[in-house]
Write an enzyme that holds these catalytic residues in place. Structure first.
Site, PDB file in Angstrom:
ATOM      1  N   ARG A 125       1.076  -1.057   0.100  1.00 57.16           N
ATOM      2  CA  ARG A 125       0.015  -0.139   0.228  1.00 57.16           C
ATOM      3  C   ARG A 125       1.008   1.344  -0.328  1.00 57.16           C
ATOM      4  O   ARG A 125       1.634   0.969   0.788  1.00 57.16           O
ATOM      5  CB  ARG A 125      -0.839  -0.023   0.961  1.00 57.16           C
ATOM      6  CG  ARG A 125      -1.331  -0.920   1.208  1.00 57.16           C
ATOM      7  CD  ARG A 125      -2.483  -1.167   2.804  1.00 57.16           C
ATOM      8  NE  ARG A 125      -4.030  -1.654   3.145  1.00 57.16           N
ATOM      9  CZ  ARG A 125      -3.306  -3.194   3.628  1.00 57.16           C
ATOM     10  NH1 ARG A 125      -2.557  -3.353   3.764  1.00 57.16           N
ATOM     11  NH2 ARG A 125      -4.525  -4.232   3.669  1.00 57.16           N
ATOM     12  N   LYS A 138      -2.362  -2.535   7.842  1.00 64.33           N
ATOM     13  CA  LYS A 138      -2.969  -1.631   8.698  1.00 64.33           C
ATOM     14  C   LYS A 138      -4.011  -2.463   9.789  1.00 64.33           C
ATOM     15  O   LYS A 138      -3.225  -3.661  10.349  1.00 64.33           O
ATOM     16  CB  LYS A 138      -4.525  -2.546   8.072  1.00 64.33           C
ATOM     17  CG  LYS A 138      -4.528  -1.518   6.701  1.00 64.33           C
ATOM     18  CD  LYS A 138      -5.993  -1.380   5.915  1.00 64.33           C
ATOM     19  CE  LYS A 138      -6.474  -0.823   4.795  1.00 64.33           C
ATOM     20  NZ  LYS A 138      -8.064  -1.038   4.239  1.00 64.33           N
ATOM     21  N   HIS A 197      -2.164   2.789  -6.035  1.00 69.13           N
ATOM     22  CA  HIS A 197      -2.700   1.576  -5.573  1.00 69.13           C
ATOM     23  C   HIS A 197      -2.628   0.439  -6.742  1.00 69.13           C
ATOM     24  O   HIS A 197      -2.892  -0.822  -6.945  1.00 69.13           O
ATOM     25  CB  HIS A 197      -4.568   1.107  -5.355  1.00 69.13           C
ATOM     26  CG  HIS A 197      -4.903   0.297  -4.852  1.00 69.13           C
ATOM     27  ND1 HIS A 197      -4.490  -0.107  -3.047  1.00 69.13           N
ATOM     28  CD2 HIS A 197      -5.733  -0.401  -5.213  1.00 69.13           C
ATOM     29  CE1 HIS A 197      -5.642  -1.331  -2.952  1.00 69.13           C
ATOM     30  NE2 HIS A 197      -5.881  -0.929  -4.078  1.00 69.13           N
ATOM     31  N   ARG A 231      -0.486  -2.412  -7.033  1.00 68.02           N
ATOM     32  CA  ARG A 231      -0.732  -2.990  -5.193  1.00 68.02           C
ATOM     33  C   ARG A 231      -1.784  -4.431  -6.602  1.00 68.02           C
ATOM     34  O   ARG A 231      -1.292  -4.929  -6.091  1.00 68.02           O
ATOM     35  CB  ARG A 231      -1.359  -2.261  -4.507  1.00 68.02           C
ATOM     36  CG  ARG A 231      -1.352  -3.507  -3.950  1.00 68.02           C
ATOM     37  CD  ARG A 231      -2.050  -2.581  -2.485  1.00 68.02           C
ATOM     38  NE  ARG A 231      -2.760  -3.509  -1.408  1.00 68.02           N
ATOM     39  CZ  ARG A 231      -2.352  -4.394  -0.887  1.00 68.02           C
ATOM     40  NH1 ARG A 231      -1.275  -4.325  -0.072  1.00 68.02           N
ATOM     41  NH2 ARG A 231      -3.617  -5.027   0.458  1.00 68.02           N
ATOM     42  N   HIS A 252      -4.365  -8.977   3.726  1.00 66.02           N
ATOM     43  CA  HIS A 252      -5.565  -9.357   4.043  1.00 66.02           C
ATOM     44  C   HIS A 252      -6.480  -9.842   4.708  1.00 66.02           C
ATOM     45  O   HIS A 252      -5.429 -11.179   4.649  1.00 66.02           O
ATOM     46  CB  HIS A 252      -6.585  -9.911   2.139  1.00 66.02           C
ATOM     47  CG  HIS A 252      -6.111  -8.514   1.293  1.00 66.02           C
ATOM     48  ND1 HIS A 252      -6.422  -8.838   0.279  1.00 66.02           N
ATOM     49  CD2 HIS A 252      -6.088  -7.546   0.887  1.00 66.02           C
ATOM     50  CE1 HIS A 252      -5.852  -7.848  -0.944  1.00 66.02           C
ATOM     51  NE2 HIS A 252      -5.961  -6.531  -0.239  1.00 66.02           N
ATOM     52  N   TYR A 276      -9.631  -8.323  -5.496  1.00 68.97           N
ATOM     53  CA  TYR A 276      -8.277  -7.405  -5.954  1.00 68.97           C
ATOM     54  C   TYR A 276      -7.807  -8.074  -6.959  1.00 68.97           C
ATOM     55  O   TYR A 276      -7.514  -7.711  -8.225  1.00 68.97           O
ATOM     56  CB  TYR A 276      -7.407  -7.015  -4.628  1.00 68.97           C
ATOM     57  CG  TYR A 276      -7.648  -6.455  -4.179  1.00 68.97           C
ATOM     58  CD1 TYR A 276      -6.547  -5.092  -4.352  1.00 68.97           C
ATOM     59  CD2 TYR A 276      -8.303  -6.162  -3.450  1.00 68.97           C
ATOM     60  CE1 TYR A 276      -6.716  -4.044  -3.416  1.00 68.97           C
ATOM     61  CE2 TYR A 276      -8.339  -5.237  -1.906  1.00 68.97           C
ATOM     62  CZ  TYR A 276      -7.354  -3.832  -1.955  1.00 68.97           C
ATOM     63  OH  TYR A 276      -7.216  -2.782  -1.719  1.00 68.97           O
TER      64      TYR A 276
END
Length: 238
Positions: free
Chosen positions: A78, A102, A174, A177, A200, A209
């Site tokens: 990211r 995250k 992005h 990615r 994820h 994705y």
């Protein structure tokens, strides 16, 4: 439109509860429609090469920018993970980087030799000449002023390179990615492995994705389904 209206109604009733205008919140019974996630445009390998080739390596920031894009495409980071990447998180001798994603969750991500090569060039030939500001000694990618880069700076850098490359797709950091994950899947990588590399929590997110076109799905079934394998074996025996 429905989701926006429902959100407004919910906010109104939250206000009513706070101000004691209402004692109940009827919006608890409302179900918002599920919004379809818009996927960014996927870049082909040739388009990525074209974008990277637009970097002016005669300028000091050119070497840094090349290392940035190579890292984005090589590891599927990211943009927030990229700008916060630390030198102490690099394990280039074994081909891994430690990423804090995250929720402050850490993961080890493989990094390709091309990205390692340009990171080392940047560190040894460019970064050493930058006057690093206090607090940024461990930050890998620095601005001319010796501070960390912002997400907006990466976006503007890529936008200019895309313009020079003559690519008309809507591209953001992005997109690198998303292309990373898509190219891995197309190359036969395991979906679970891609999930771990992207960080994820749910494999459902990874499936969003890494969309697969119908023709590839059909070829996968033809190649790997037991019935089709037996059918091929019979034909070969005949």
């Amino acid at each position: 439109s429905q989701a926006r209206i429902i959100s407004g109604i919910r906010s109104f009733y939250k206000y009513c509860l706070i101000e004691q205008i209402s004692k109940k919140d009827p919006t608890l019974l409302l179900e918002a429609p599920k919004l379809k996630r818009k996927l960014p445009d996927v870049l082909s390998f040739e388009e990525i090469e074209n974008i990277i080739s637009q970097i002016d390596l005669s300028k000091p920031e050119g070497g840094r920018n090349k290392a940035i894009l190579e890292t984005l495409y090589s590891s599927g980071l990211r943009v927030s993970e990229l700008v916060n990447l630390k030198i102490s998180q690099l394990y280039t001798d074994v081909g891994f980087i430690r990423v804090i994603g995250k929720g402050d969750k850490e993961r080890l991500v493989p990094i390709g030799q091309s990205a390692v090569k340009y990171i080392n060039i940047y560190r040894n030939n460019i970064r050493v000449h930058i006057l690093v500001q206090p607090g940024h000694e461990d930050t890998l990618f620095l601005s001319k002023r010796g501070t960390g880069l912002s997400r907006v700076m990466i976006f503007l850098l890529l936008k200019e390179l895309v313009r020079k490359a003559g690519i008309k797709k809507t591209i953001s950091p992005h997109s690198f990615r998303h292309s990373f994950a898509t190219h891995l899947l197309e190359g036969g990588a395991n979906l679970r492995a891609i999930q771990m590399m992207l960080g994820h929590e749910s494999i459902t997110t990874t499936e969003i994705y890494t969309h697969i076109d119908r023709s590839r799905l059909r070829s996968e079934i033809i190649e790997h389904h037991p019935r089709n394998i037996k059918s091929r074996e019979k034909k070969e025996n005949i």
